[in-house]
Motif scaffolding. Structure first.
Motif, PDB file in Angstrom:
ATOM      1  N   GLY A  13       0.784  -1.227   0.000  1.00 15.41           N
ATOM      2  CA  GLY A  13       0.000   0.000   0.000  1.00 15.41           C
ATOM      3  C   GLY A  13       0.811   1.270   0.000  1.00 15.41           C
ATOM      4  O   GLY A  13       0.264   2.349   0.234  1.00 15.41           O
ATOM      5  N   GLY A  14       2.109   1.169  -0.251  1.00  9.86           N
ATOM      6  CA  GLY A  14       2.976   2.347  -0.176  1.00  9.86           C
ATOM      7  C   GLY A  14       3.534   2.755  -1.520  1.00  9.86           C
ATOM      8  O   GLY A  14       3.068   2.310  -2.567  1.00  9.86           O
ATOM      9  N   PHE A  15       4.542   3.586  -1.449  1.00  9.40           N
ATOM     10  CA  PHE A  15       5.163   4.125  -2.644  1.00  9.40           C
ATOM     11  C   PHE A  15       6.537   3.513  -2.856  1.00  9.40           C
ATOM     12  O   PHE A  15       7.233   3.163  -1.911  1.00  9.40           O
ATOM     13  CB  PHE A  15       5.269   5.651  -2.537  1.00  9.40           C
ATOM     14  CG  PHE A  15       3.938   6.344  -2.472  1.00  9.40           C
ATOM     15  CD1 PHE A  15       3.392   6.712  -1.254  1.00  9.40           C
ATOM     16  CD2 PHE A  15       3.221   6.608  -3.622  1.00  9.40           C
ATOM     17  CE1 PHE A  15       2.160   7.345  -1.194  1.00  9.40           C
ATOM     18  CE2 PHE A  15       1.998   7.233  -3.575  1.00  9.40           C
ATOM     19  CZ  PHE A  15       1.460   7.594  -2.346  1.00  9.40           C
ATOM     20  N   ALA A  16       6.920   3.457  -4.107  1.00 11.50           N
ATOM     21  CA  ALA A  16       8.204   2.864  -4.441  1.00 11.50           C
ATOM     22  C   ALA A  16       9.356   3.787  -4.061  1.00 11.50           C
ATOM     23  O   ALA A  16       9.222   5.013  -4.092  1.00 11.50           O
ATOM     24  CB  ALA A  16       8.262   2.560  -5.934  1.00 11.50           C
ATOM     25  N   ASP A  17      10.478   3.181  -3.709  1.00 12.75           N
ATOM     26  CA  ASP A  17      11.702   3.952  -3.610  1.00 12.75           C
ATOM     27  C   ASP A  17      12.849   3.139  -4.201  1.00 12.75           C
ATOM     28  O   ASP A  17      12.753   1.921  -4.328  1.00 12.75           O
ATOM     29  CB  ASP A  17      12.009   4.417  -2.168  1.00 12.75           C
ATOM     30  CG  ASP A  17      12.292   3.286  -1.241  1.00 12.75           C
ATOM     31  OD1 ASP A  17      13.464   3.076  -0.905  1.00 12.75           O
ATOM     32  OD2 ASP A  17      11.335   2.597  -0.849  1.00 12.75           O
ATOM     33  N   TYR A  18      13.912   3.857  -4.568  1.00 10.41           N
ATOM     34  CA  TYR A  18      14.973   3.292  -5.384  1.00 10.41           C
ATOM     35  C   TYR A  18      16.339   3.659  -4.830  1.00 10.41           C
ATOM     36  O   TYR A  18      16.519   4.697  -4.195  1.00 10.41           O
ATOM     37  CB  TYR A  18      14.873   3.828  -6.822  1.00 10.41           C
ATOM     38  CG  TYR A  18      13.569   3.510  -7.494  1.00 10.41           C
ATOM     39  CD1 TYR A  18      12.474   4.360  -7.365  1.00 10.41           C
ATOM     40  CD2 TYR A  18      13.432   2.364  -8.258  1.00 10.41           C
ATOM     41  CE1 TYR A  18      11.258   4.057  -7.974  1.00 10.41           C
ATOM     42  CE2 TYR A  18      12.225   2.056  -8.884  1.00 10.41           C
ATOM     43  CZ  TYR A  18      11.150   2.911  -8.729  1.00 10.41           C
ATOM     44  OH  TYR A  18       9.954   2.609  -9.348  1.00 10.41           O
ATOM     45  N   SER A  19      17.307   2.824  -5.133  1.00 10.14           N
ATOM     46  CA  SER A  19      18.675   3.203  -4.826  1.00 10.14           C
ATOM     47  C   SER A  19      19.093   4.321  -5.786  1.00 10.14           C
ATOM     48  O   SER A  19      18.560   4.427  -6.900  1.00 10.14           O
ATOM     49  CB  SER A  19      19.618   2.012  -4.978  1.00 10.14           C
ATOM     50  OG  SER A  19      19.732   1.639  -6.336  1.00 10.14           O
ATOM     51  N   ASP A  20      20.012   5.133  -5.351  1.00 12.44           N
ATOM     52  CA  ASP A  20      20.447   6.254  -6.188  1.00 12.44           C
ATOM     53  C   ASP A  20      21.027   5.769  -7.516  1.00 12.44           C
ATOM     54  O   ASP A  20      20.922   6.465  -8.532  1.00 12.44           O
ATOM     55  CB  ASP A  20      21.492   7.079  -5.443  1.00 12.44           C
ATOM     56  CG  ASP A  20      20.881   7.885  -4.305  1.00 12.44           C
ATOM     57  OD1 ASP A  20      21.632   8.326  -3.426  1.00 12.44           O
ATOM     58  OD2 ASP A  20      19.638   8.061  -4.298  1.00 12.44           O
TER      59      ASP A  20
END
Length: 115
Positions: free
Chosen positions: A54-61
Protein backbone atom coordinates in the motif's frame (compact mmCIF):
# COMPACT_ATOMS: atom_id res chain seq x y z
CA UNK A 1 5.08 -23.48 0.68
CA UNK A 2 6.31 -20.02 -0.20
CA UNK A 3 7.82 -19.56 -3.65
CA UNK A 4 9.23 -16.55 -5.42
CA UNK A 5 10.25 -17.32 -8.98
CA UNK A 6 12.11 -14.77 -11.09
CA UNK A 7 12.17 -14.65 -14.88
CA UNK A 8 13.22 -12.28 -17.66
CA UNK A 9 16.96 -12.00 -17.10
CA UNK A 10 19.62 -12.42 -19.75
CA UNK A 11 22.28 -10.68 -21.78
CA UNK A 12 21.73 -7.19 -23.16
CA UNK A 13 23.92 -4.45 -24.63
CA UNK A 14 24.56 -1.26 -22.75
CA UNK A 15 21.68 1.16 -23.22
CA UNK A 16 19.19 -1.66 -23.65
CA UNK A 17 16.24 -2.74 -21.55
CA UNK A 18 15.05 -5.80 -19.68
CA UNK A 19 11.95 -6.53 -17.66
CA UNK A 20 12.24 -8.86 -14.71
CA UNK A 21 9.20 -10.64 -13.34
CA UNK A 22 8.67 -12.42 -10.05
CA UNK A 23 5.76 -14.77 -9.45
CA UNK A 24 4.87 -15.20 -5.79
CA UNK A 25 2.84 -17.97 -4.19
CA UNK A 26 2.16 -19.26 -0.70
CA UNK A 27 1.84 -15.86 0.97
CA UNK A 28 -0.90 -13.26 1.47
CA UNK A 29 0.79 -11.18 -1.17
CA UNK A 30 -1.04 -7.90 -0.67
CA UNK A 31 0.16 -7.75 2.95
CA UNK A 32 3.80 -8.01 1.94
CA UNK A 33 6.22 -5.41 0.86
CA UNK A 34 8.19 -6.45 -2.22
CA UNK A 35 11.64 -5.58 -3.39
CA UNK A 36 14.41 -6.33 -5.85
CA UNK A 37 17.98 -6.79 -4.69
CA UNK A 38 21.10 -7.53 -6.67
CA UNK A 39 24.50 -8.99 -6.01
CA UNK A 40 27.48 -8.50 -8.27
CA UNK A 41 30.52 -10.80 -8.07
CA UNK A 42 32.55 -10.22 -4.91
CA UNK A 43 30.13 -7.54 -3.73
CA UNK A 44 27.46 -7.46 -1.06
CA UNK A 45 23.80 -7.83 -1.91
CA UNK A 46 22.22 -4.41 -2.31
CA UNK A 47 18.69 -3.09 -2.42
CA UNK A 48 17.64 -1.90 -5.88
CA UNK A 49 13.99 -0.93 -5.38
CA UNK A 50 11.05 -1.71 -3.14
CA UNK A 51 7.34 -1.09 -2.72
CA UNK A 52 5.77 -1.47 0.74
CA UNK A 53 2.28 -2.89 0.95
CA UNK A 54 0.00 0.00 0.00
CA UNK A 55 2.98 2.35 -0.18
CA UNK A 56 5.16 4.12 -2.64
CA UNK A 57 8.20 2.86 -4.44
CA UNK A 58 11.70 3.95 -3.61
CA UNK A 59 14.97 3.29 -5.38
CA UNK A 60 18.67 3.20 -4.83
CA UNK A 61 20.45 6.25 -6.19
CA UNK A 62 22.28 4.11 -8.73
CA UNK A 63 19.08 3.12 -10.56
CA UNK A 64 16.78 6.08 -9.90
CA UNK A 65 15.33 7.38 -13.15
CA UNK A 66 16.24 4.21 -15.07
CA UNK A 67 14.45 1.39 -13.24
CA UNK A 68 10.78 1.09 -12.30
CA UNK A 69 9.38 -1.39 -9.81
CA UNK A 70 5.70 -2.33 -9.90
CA UNK A 71 3.40 -4.90 -8.39
CA UNK A 72 0.18 -6.60 -9.38
CA UNK A 73 -1.52 -7.80 -6.22
CA UNK A 74 -4.29 -9.59 -8.14
CA UNK A 75 -1.72 -11.67 -10.03
CA UNK A 76 0.76 -11.79 -7.12
CA UNK A 77 3.52 -10.53 -9.37
CA UNK A 78 6.37 -8.10 -9.00
CA UNK A 79 8.13 -6.45 -11.92
CA UNK A 80 11.31 -4.51 -12.49
CA UNK A 81 11.53 -2.55 -15.71
CA UNK A 82 15.16 -1.73 -16.37
CA UNK A 83 16.00 0.88 -18.99
CA UNK A 84 19.29 2.48 -19.93
CA UNK A 85 21.21 -0.51 -18.65
CA UNK A 86 24.88 -0.09 -17.85
CA UNK A 87 27.66 -2.68 -17.48
CA UNK A 88 27.71 -1.92 -13.75
CA UNK A 89 24.12 -3.21 -13.54
CA UNK A 90 25.47 -6.71 -14.20
CA UNK A 91 24.51 -8.89 -11.23
CA UNK A 92 22.26 -11.64 -10.00
CA UNK A 93 18.89 -10.07 -9.22
CA UNK A 94 16.74 -11.40 -6.38
CA UNK A 95 13.05 -10.94 -5.72
CA UNK A 96 12.20 -10.36 -2.06
CA UNK A 97 8.95 -10.28 -0.08
CA UNK A 98 8.84 -9.00 3.50
CA UNK A 99 6.24 -8.62 6.25
CA UNK A 100 7.22 -7.88 9.84
CA UNK A 101 9.82 -10.53 10.72
CA UNK A 102 9.06 -12.72 7.71
CA UNK A 103 11.26 -12.47 4.66
CA UNK A 104 11.37 -14.62 1.56
CA UNK A 105 13.75 -14.75 -1.39
CA UNK A 106 13.71 -16.00 -4.93
CA UNK A 107 16.55 -18.08 -6.30
CA UNK A 108 17.98 -15.17 -8.28
CA UNK A 109 18.37 -14.50 -11.98
CA UNK A 110 21.40 -13.33 -13.94
CA UNK A 111 21.43 -9.99 -15.73
CA UNK A 112 24.50 -9.28 -17.84
CA UNK A 113 25.06 -5.95 -19.59
CA UNK A 114 27.79 -5.88 -22.21
CA UNK A 115 29.68 -2.70 -23.07
Amino acid sequence: QVQLVESGGGLVQAGGSLRLSCAASGILFSFYGVAWYRQAPEKQRELVARIPSGGFADYSDSVKGRFTISRDDAETMVFLQMNGLKPEDTAVYFCNAYFRSNQYWGQGIQVTVSS
